[in-house]
Scaffold this motif. Structure first.
Motif, PDB file in Angstrom:
ATOM      1  N   GLY A 193      34.960  35.390  33.731  1.00  0.00           N
ATOM      2  CA  GLY A 193      34.319  36.385  34.576  1.00  0.00           C
ATOM      3  C   GLY A 193      35.316  37.201  35.381  1.00  0.00           C
ATOM      4  O   GLY A 193      36.528  36.964  35.346  1.00  0.00           O
ATOM      5  N   THR A 194      34.786  38.175  36.116  1.00  0.00           N
ATOM      6  CA  THR A 194      35.608  39.015  36.987  1.00  0.00           C
ATOM      7  C   THR A 194      34.889  39.197  38.318  1.00  0.00           C
ATOM      8  O   THR A 194      33.657  39.173  38.384  1.00  0.00           O
ATOM      9  N   ALA A 195      35.677  39.387  39.370  1.00  0.00           N
ATOM     10  CA  ALA A 195      35.092  39.527  40.704  1.00  0.00           C
ATOM     11  C   ALA A 195      36.119  40.128  41.643  1.00  0.00           C
ATOM     12  O   ALA A 195      37.306  40.238  41.313  1.00  0.00           O
ATOM     13  N   ASP A 196      35.650  40.513  42.818  1.00  0.00           N
ATOM     14  CA  ASP A 196      36.532  40.839  43.931  1.00  0.00           C
ATOM     15  C   ASP A 196      36.375  39.735  44.963  1.00  0.00           C
ATOM     16  O   ASP A 196      35.249  39.333  45.286  1.00  0.00           O
ATOM     17  N   CYS A 197      37.505  39.244  45.451  1.00  0.00           N
ATOM     18  CA  CYS A 197      37.470  38.310  46.569  1.00  0.00           C
ATOM     19  C   CYS A 197      37.928  39.080  47.802  1.00  0.00           C
ATOM     20  O   CYS A 197      39.053  39.596  47.828  1.00  0.00           O
ATOM     21  N   PHE A 198      37.072  39.183  48.782  1.00  0.00           N
ATOM     22  CA  PHE A 198      37.411  39.900  50.004  1.00  0.00           C
ATOM     23  C   PHE A 198      37.978  38.900  51.007  1.00  0.00           C
ATOM     24  O   PHE A 198      37.304  37.953  51.414  1.00  0.00           O
ATOM     25  N   ILE A 199      39.250  39.105  51.370  1.00  0.00           N
ATOM     26  CA  ILE A 199      39.930  38.237  52.331  1.00  0.00           C
ATOM     27  C   ILE A 199      40.316  39.092  53.528  1.00  0.00           C
ATOM     28  O   ILE A 199      41.116  40.027  53.397  1.00  0.00           O
ATOM     29  N   GLU A 200      39.728  38.786  54.666  1.00  0.00           N
ATOM     30  CA  GLU A 200      39.964  39.587  55.870  1.00  0.00           C
ATOM     31  C   GLU A 200      39.767  41.075  55.565  1.00  0.00           C
ATOM     32  O   GLU A 200      40.601  41.916  55.885  1.00  0.00           O
ATOM     33  N   ARG A 201      38.661  41.371  54.868  1.00  0.00           N
ATOM     34  CA  ARG A 201      38.217  42.733  54.534  1.00  0.00           C
ATOM     35  C   ARG A 201      39.055  43.420  53.454  1.00  0.00           C
ATOM     36  O   ARG A 201      38.818  44.587  53.146  1.00  0.00           O
ATOM     37  N   ARG A 202      40.008  42.716  52.886  1.00  0.00           N
ATOM     38  CA  ARG A 202      40.813  43.302  51.819  1.00  0.00           C
ATOM     39  C   ARG A 202      40.332  42.770  50.475  1.00  0.00           C
ATOM     40  O   ARG A 202      40.210  41.558  50.285  1.00  0.00           O
ATOM     41  N   ALA A 203      40.052  43.677  49.527  1.00  0.00           N
ATOM     42  CA  ALA A 203      39.546  43.288  48.213  1.00  0.00           C
ATOM     43  C   ALA A 203      40.695  42.855  47.303  1.00  0.00           C
ATOM     44  O   ALA A 203      41.670  43.589  47.126  1.00  0.00           O
ATOM     45  N   VAL A 204      40.563  41.664  46.726  1.00  0.00           N
ATOM     46  CA  VAL A 204      41.550  41.144  45.781  1.00  0.00           C
ATOM     47  C   VAL A 204      40.843  40.945  44.440  1.00  0.00           C
ATOM     48  O   VAL A 204      39.964  40.092  44.319  1.00  0.00           O
ATOM     49  N   PRO A 205      41.168  41.743  43.406  1.00  0.00           N
ATOM     50  CA  PRO A 205      40.490  41.603  42.115  1.00  0.00           C
ATOM     51  C   PRO A 205      40.876  40.303  41.414  1.00  0.00           C
ATOM     52  O   PRO A 205      42.039  39.890  41.440  1.00  0.00           O
ATOM     53  N   LEU A 206      39.890  39.667  40.797  1.00  0.00           N
ATOM     54  CA  LEU A 206      40.113  38.403  40.097  1.00  0.00           C
ATOM     55  C   LEU A 206      39.597  38.498  38.673  1.00  0.00           C
ATOM     56  O   LEU A 206      38.581  39.145  38.415  1.00  0.00           O
ATOM     57  N   GLU A 207      40.291  37.821  37.764  1.00  0.00           N
ATOM     58  CA  GLU A 207      39.835  37.740  36.384  1.00  0.00           C
ATOM     59  C   GLU A 207      40.275  36.417  35.787  1.00  0.00           C
ATOM     60  O   GLU A 207      40.916  35.595  36.455  1.00  0.00           O
ATOM     61  N   ARG A 208      39.940  36.213  34.533  1.00  0.00           N
ATOM     62  CA  ARG A 208      40.162  34.947  33.839  1.00  0.00           C
ATOM     63  C   ARG A 208      41.624  34.491  33.910  1.00  0.00           C
ATOM     64  O   ARG A 208      42.537  35.288  33.810  1.00  0.00           O
ATOM     65  N   GLN A 209      41.815  33.182  34.117  1.00  0.00           N
ATOM     66  CA  GLN A 209      43.115  32.508  34.126  1.00  0.00           C
ATOM     67  C   GLN A 209      43.999  32.918  35.296  1.00  0.00           C
ATOM     68  O   GLN A 209      45.219  32.798  35.222  1.00  0.00           O
ATOM     69  N   GLN A 210      43.392  33.359  36.383  1.00  0.00           N
ATOM     70  CA  GLN A 210      44.176  33.672  37.569  1.00  0.00           C
ATOM     71  C   GLN A 210      43.965  32.612  38.648  1.00  0.00           C
ATOM     72  O   GLN A 210      42.944  31.929  38.684  1.00  0.00           O
ATOM     73  N   VAL A 211      44.962  32.493  39.503  1.00  0.00           N
ATOM     74  CA  VAL A 211      44.940  31.549  40.618  1.00  0.00           C
ATOM     75  C   VAL A 211      45.006  32.347  41.911  1.00  0.00           C
ATOM     76  O   VAL A 211      45.801  33.280  42.030  1.00  0.00           O
ATOM     77  N   LEU A 212      44.160  31.996  42.869  1.00  0.00           N
ATOM     78  CA  LEU A 212      44.185  32.667  44.168  1.00  0.00           C
ATOM     79  C   LEU A 212      44.101  31.621  45.270  1.00  0.00           C
ATOM     80  O   LEU A 212      43.249  30.734  45.230  1.00  0.00           O
TER      81      LEU A 212
END
Length: 308
Positions: free
Chosen positions: A57-76
């Protein structure tokens, strides 16, 4: 005996809201979450550090109002205390593992507590995902799988096994963060030469690990043919020659500076077969390992005599 909480059936079903994280007394847990269309996560703050590993899947993770794009096989890494939430992309809901780590998980090990605190600080400065195609992040999924395996199997000694693997994971993450500028692009966006250099740097630090041309090509986001051709164009030798050079150089050091048995040096240097080790070593030094050790001992003794 402490029992690790195991994900219930409800945890692994599709969900429209975040799964509940249950952290046992020793402070480490992995949960899995498979989002349903319409998943909603309110802004959240945790008293522990979280590590996301994206399965699909894909998503945005908002951390302290900043959007961080996420996709398969990534680590955050989500820093402790950071306000954050996930927003899935339309038609591509996330499936992910969530590693939750209380910052004093290993109260008896001050060095670990320093490492996990450092991870929160560095993750706050580098709000970006780490891709497993990156030469430094390549090994992260394997470390996460080890922790997950120990949690599920709960064999004798699983708690210290989880803690040991967690420490290895946290140190690896910190080393990555300490060596990347904030503006660094992902390797897939980099020129081919840079990607080849990433792989070469990985080999310099991990030559003793089992590696293959196929895996290294995947790390560089290139086909095997592109990777082998470009590697030789950049370094003037084949990938396997480069790998054998670093393994042999390390073996030379062990032969000259330690009294380890040759079979142990073979293993420590990344070789699995003694005959193969002898063959490669002689190709690069024109000597057998035993002859090299004798010569190194002779020269060392001669040098020591001159110094006195």
């Amino acid at each position: 005996m402490m029992v690790m909480p195991v994900a219930s059936e409800e945890t692994v079903r599709l969900t429209k809201k975040p799964v509940k994280i249950v952290i046992p007394p020793y402070g480490i847990s992995i949960a899995e979450s498979h989002h349903e269309r319409g998943f909603v996560m309110p802004p959240t703050r945790n008293s522990y550090t979280k590590i996301y590993y994206i399965l699909d899947g894909t998503a945005d993770c908002f951390i302290e109002r900043r959007a961080v794009p996420l996709e398969r096989q990534q680590v955050l890494v989500i820093p402790r205390g950071a306000t954050h939430f996930l927003r899935d992309k339309e038609g591509a809901p996330l499936s992910l593992y969530i590693l939750a780590v209380r910052n004093n998980s290993l109260e008896h090990l001050a060095s670990f507590n320093e490492q996990i605190e450092l991870l929160s600080v560095l993750a706050s400065k580098h709000l970006k995902p780490l891709t497993s195609h990156d030469y430094a992040a390549y090994d992260l999924p394997r470390k996460i799988r080890k922790i997950l395996y120990e949690q599920r199997m709960q064999a004798a000694g699983f708690v210290p096994a989880i803690q040991a693997n967690l420490l290895s994971l946290v140190v690896a993450l910190n080393r990555i963060y300490l060596n990347i500028p904030v503006e660094q692009q992902f390797p897939g966006d980099k020129p081919t030469v840079n990607r080849i250099q990433h792989v070469a740097h990985y080999i310099e630090k991990n030559f003793f690990e089992p590696v293959s041309v196929e895996n290294m090509a995947r790390m560089a986001c290139l086909s095997v043919r592109q990777f082998t051709n470009q590697f030789k164009a950049v370094y003037g030798v084949t990938f396997m020659q480069y790998l054998h050079f670093h393994r042999t150089r390390y073996a030379q050091r062990l032969l000259a500076e330690t009294d380890q048995e040759i079979i142990s040096i073979c293993f420590s240097s990344g070789f699995n077969d003694l005959a193969h080790f002898y063959r490669i070593f002689k190709r690069y030094t024109s000597l057998s390992p035993r002859q090299f050790r004798l010569n190194a001992g002779y020269h060392s003794a001669k040098m020591a005599k001159h110094e006195h």
